[in-house]
Each structure stands twice: as C-alpha cells, then as structure tokens.
Design an enzyme around this catalytic site. Structure first.
Site, PDB file in Angstrom:
ATOM      1  N   GLU A 282       0.827  -1.215   0.000  1.00  0.00           N
ATOM      2  CA  GLU A 282       0.000   0.000   0.000  1.00  0.00           C
ATOM      3  C   GLU A 282       0.859   1.262   0.000  1.00  0.00           C
ATOM      4  O   GLU A 282       0.427   2.307  -0.453  1.00  0.00           O
ATOM      5  CB  GLU A 282      -0.926   0.028   1.230  1.00  0.00           C
ATOM      6  N   HIS A 303       8.586 -26.794  -1.504  1.00  0.00           N
ATOM      7  CA  HIS A 303       8.030 -27.940  -2.216  1.00  0.00           C
ATOM      8  C   HIS A 303       6.921 -27.506  -3.171  1.00  0.00           C
ATOM      9  O   HIS A 303       6.157 -28.330  -3.658  1.00  0.00           O
ATOM     10  CB  HIS A 303       7.521 -28.973  -1.201  1.00  0.00           C
ATOM     11  N   LYS A 417     -14.044  -0.243  -4.215  1.00  0.00           N
ATOM     12  CA  LYS A 417     -15.157   0.157  -3.342  1.00  0.00           C
ATOM     13  C   LYS A 417     -16.219   0.903  -4.143  1.00  0.00           C
ATOM     14  O   LYS A 417     -17.420   0.684  -3.966  1.00  0.00           O
ATOM     15  CB  LYS A 417     -14.660   1.063  -2.209  1.00  0.00           C
TER      16      LYS A 417
END
Ligand code: PA5
Length: 442
Positions: A282, A303, A417
């Site tokens: 951010e 792995h 948003k």
C-alpha cells in the site's frame, strides 16, 4: 550475540547492484531527512515515527485494564477490522502463540478475527463457535465506515446483545476509532462503549503500536510493554539497519528485481509477512512503480514455489527473516532399524535441520540468480517483534521517498469500493450504479 535485528546484504549485493547501492546512498540520506523533517508528501501521517517513545504510561494502563475486563468475562474475544485495523494484531498474536492454541484450553479468552473478509460461511462458522459462550468484541476502524468490519460488527453486536443482554455487551464491547469522525464513533458514544483513539496522523498500516494492535495483543495475554520497548530500541538505535535495508532493496529494484519475496523458516511468522505485504504494497505501489511484495513459508513452499524461485523468471529477490533460537527443543530419535534412513541426523534437534535447510536454500537461490537479503532476529518474542515492526515501518517510509512516491496514502484501494457500492446500489451512488449497469449490459 547481537541483541537487535540486523540486516545482512552480502548475499544480495554484488556487481551492478552493489554499484547502485553506493550510488543510492545520497538519495537515501535525503529520503531519510525528508521523512524525519516532515517535509515530504504525506507528512500529515507521520505520527508513527516517534510513536513508540511517546506512548504514555496512562494509555498502557488503560489498555491493560480493558484487556483484563475482557479476559475476566469472555471465553472468546472477536477482534473486528480489516487491513491496517487487522493485520498487525493478527501478526503479533500468531507469532507469539502456541501454534495449536485454538485446540487447547488455556488461560484467558481465545482471540478470533472477523471483518477481514466478506465470507458468509466464515461468519456463520464463527457465530456457530461463539453461540452459547460468553464473548466480547473489539471493533476497530479508523474511518468507522469500512464495509467488511461494519457488517461483521452489526452481526456480532446483535448476537451478543440477544445472547448475553445489553449490559454485558456494553461492558465487553470496545471500539477503537477516530477521535471524532465516523459512524463507529457516534455508535460507541450512543451505546456507552469504552473507546480508544487511533491518532489522526497514524495511517492504518502504521498503527499496530496504537490501541489498534496493542489492545487485541494484550487481550491475547502478551506483554505490550516489551513490544513497545523493542520498538523504542529501533526508534532510537535502528537507523543503520533501516538504511541498509532501504538502500539494498531499492538497488535491487533498479537492477530489474521487481519482486521482493519475504521468506521465513518459522511457521509462526506467516502473518508477519501478511502485515509486511500490506505495509509495503500500500505504501509503494503507486504511479505504476513499486517493488511487488510477496511471501513464502519455508520449507513448506520450497516444495511448491521453490521451483519458481529457483528457476523461473529472474525478476525477484528474497528477504529472509532468519530467526536464531526456537522456544523449545525437539530431538530426532534414533531408530534401530533405520528404515527411513534418518539415523544420520538422530540426536540432532529439529531446528538444526531447519537451519541447514535455510543455509542450503540461500546457497541454491543465490546460485540461481536470486539475491538474498537477510534480516536476523535473535528469537521471536515481544521485544524483537517490536524492533521488527518499527524497523520495517521506518524502512518503508525511507524506501517510499527513495522511490519517489507518497508512502502514506492509498488512493488505489478506493477503485473496487466505488464499483461495489454502485453494484450494491448504496444511496448516494445512483449515477455510478446507472453507469456500471450500462457497462455490464454490453
Ligand atoms: O492502511 C490502511 O489505511 C487501510 O488498509 C485501512 O487500514 C483499512 O482499509 C481499514 O480501514 P479502517 O480502519 O478505516 O476501517
């Protein structure tokens, strides 16, 4: 042994990257000066810079008192928040907890986290867990208007009041929010909840050492004074390490290493990496620039992602969180038949094998063209986590200014948003709703 976290860059910087690091030194000094003098972009969000040394005794006592109240009456405490109002507390609690605390009965309540997703089944399962049990809520939102924690709080507040009554709920709901603004402040005042303030000048991702992080950490039974003391140590004496890291990662970025993979060899550090990803992602991902923060848990991910790191596109570097001592010792037993062929390490403790895996991985990745930065921590406890938190925060501020972005805003998180509110037909978003519907028709 060193009693502070240290940065080691000798496996990361050579050739061009080393030259870039040398060339960046002046820029980095200027970036640090910009940060410390408060003369850069986002300078109204620098409250975290001297926060550790300015936390007063009264605040710590208040937090400890609230934590004691919740611990005395509740079997579960649900910490509700997202992003910076979630990850710091989650990271510290996970790092300090018994890995199987959820399955063991112990002292004090279990701290659960809600409001960090909109998973219906997640909420259902949590409601199912706390039904019939005494629980409390810490609701954390700086803006007081974020959708995810808003939904979770509405649900659990309603459930708690119906289950235990209004008086119990009032005693055992604590709100952490802005001093004046936002829906949560108004609601807390109306309901008479205990409240804590998130300072105006501390952004979410820099807020773990405010009540945002300190209250849930104290409720979980950990020593917030040692956490703060560790952060103070880095605030006062950490600049050399901060600059070392900020310069090294930017030198690598300049040499085509666009992805930083934070690697750990301790399962307890998984959420430290999640917190770090928010802090750096951010703060730096702006103007189509920024090192992409990723993370892996080793040896587990050796792995799976190990193949990509060893042999994929050479655009990444690794920063390894290297922990000195474990809290406990487990010795590998000898087996007379040795059918699994492991007697060659019988008598060794498990962490010895882990350390050899860490060293072997470093050599392999460096050979494979993945520079390795190392951050050493003597062990995982409150003090060193406090050091690590402040170290990463300050290095993030310096790094952002080296990169030439405002490290303290996050305009990009608004885009989803806007669309979500338009799609939900939230009042005030009528025009956007019409536009998005038209767009989706095509
Ligand atoms: O770092 C940030 O500012 C964000 O991640 C916020 O912490 C997050 O969006 C939650 O915001 P709020 O605390 O206002 O609910």
């Amino acid at each position: 042994m060193n009693d502070k976290i240290q940065v080691i860059s000798k496996y990361a910087l050579d050739g061009n990257a080393l030259k870039s690091a040398e060339a960046l030194r002046m820029t980095a000094m200027a970036a640090k000066q910009t940060l410390e003098s408060g003369s850069g972009a986002g300078n109204d969000f620098l409250g975290w810079l001297h926060l550790p040394s300015s936390i007063d005794e009264q605040l710590l006592q208040d937090i400890e008192r609230s934590a004691a109240q919740l611990r005395s009456e509740c079997e579960y405490v649900i910490s509700i928040g997202i992003g910076g109002s979630y990850l710091g507390a989650k990271a510290v609690i996970e790092a300090l907890s018994d890995h199987f605390a959820a399955y063991k009965s112990g002292n004090g309540p279990k701290v659960l986290f809600a409001g960090s997703n909109i998973g219906e089944d997640y909420l259902y399962d949590m409601m199912d867990l706390v039904r019939g049990h005494k629980f409390g809520i810490i609701v954390i939102s700086k803006s007081g208007t974020t959708t995810e924690p808003g939904i979770a709080f509405r649900i659990f507040k309603d459930m708690l009041e119906k289950q235990e009554g209004k008086a119990f709920a009032q005693r055992n709901i604590v709100a952490v929010t802005d001093a004046r603004r936002g829906a949560l402040r108004g609601l807390a005042t109306q309901e008479g909840y205990a409240t804590y303030v998130i300072p105006d000048d501390v952004g979410g991702r820099f807020s773990v050492l405010t009540p945002v992080g300190l209250l849930p950490i104290a409720v979980a039974g950990f020593d917030i004074r040692a956490l703060v003391a560790g952060a103070v140590e880095m605030e006062k004496e950490g600049d050399e390490q901060v600059m070392h890291y900020a310069i090294a990662r930017n030198a690598l970025y300049k040499n085509g290493k666009k992805i930083e993979v934070l690697a750990n060899f301790s399962p307890r550090l998984h959420f430290i990496a999640e917190w770090w990803k928010q802090l750096y992602g951010e703060s730096e991902g702006k103007g189509h620039k920024g090192i992409f923060p990723a993370s892996v848990d080793f040896t587990t991910d050796l792995h799976s992602m190990g193949q990509m790191i060893q042999d994929g596109e050479r655009t990444l570097f690794e920063t390894v969180l290297s922990v000195g001592d474990q809290q406990h010792e487990v010795i590998i037993p000898r087996d007379e038949e040795d059918l699994d062929g492991l007697n060659y390490i019988a008598g060794k403790n498990v962490d010895y094998v882990n350390k050899m895996a860490e060293l072997g991985t470093r050599l392999a990745h460096v050979d494979g063209g993945v520079p390795n930065l190392i951050i050493t921590m003597p062990t995982v406890n409150e003090r060193y986590l406090g050091q690590l938190i402040y170290f990463f925060e300050k290095a993030c501020g310096v790094s952002g200014y080296i990169l030439g972005v405002n490290p303290f805003d996050q305009p990009g998180v608004e885009a989803y948003k806007k669309n979500m509110f338009a799609l939900l037909e939230k009042p005030g978003h009528e025009q956007a709703t019409a536009q998005i519907k038209a767009r989706l028709k095509n």
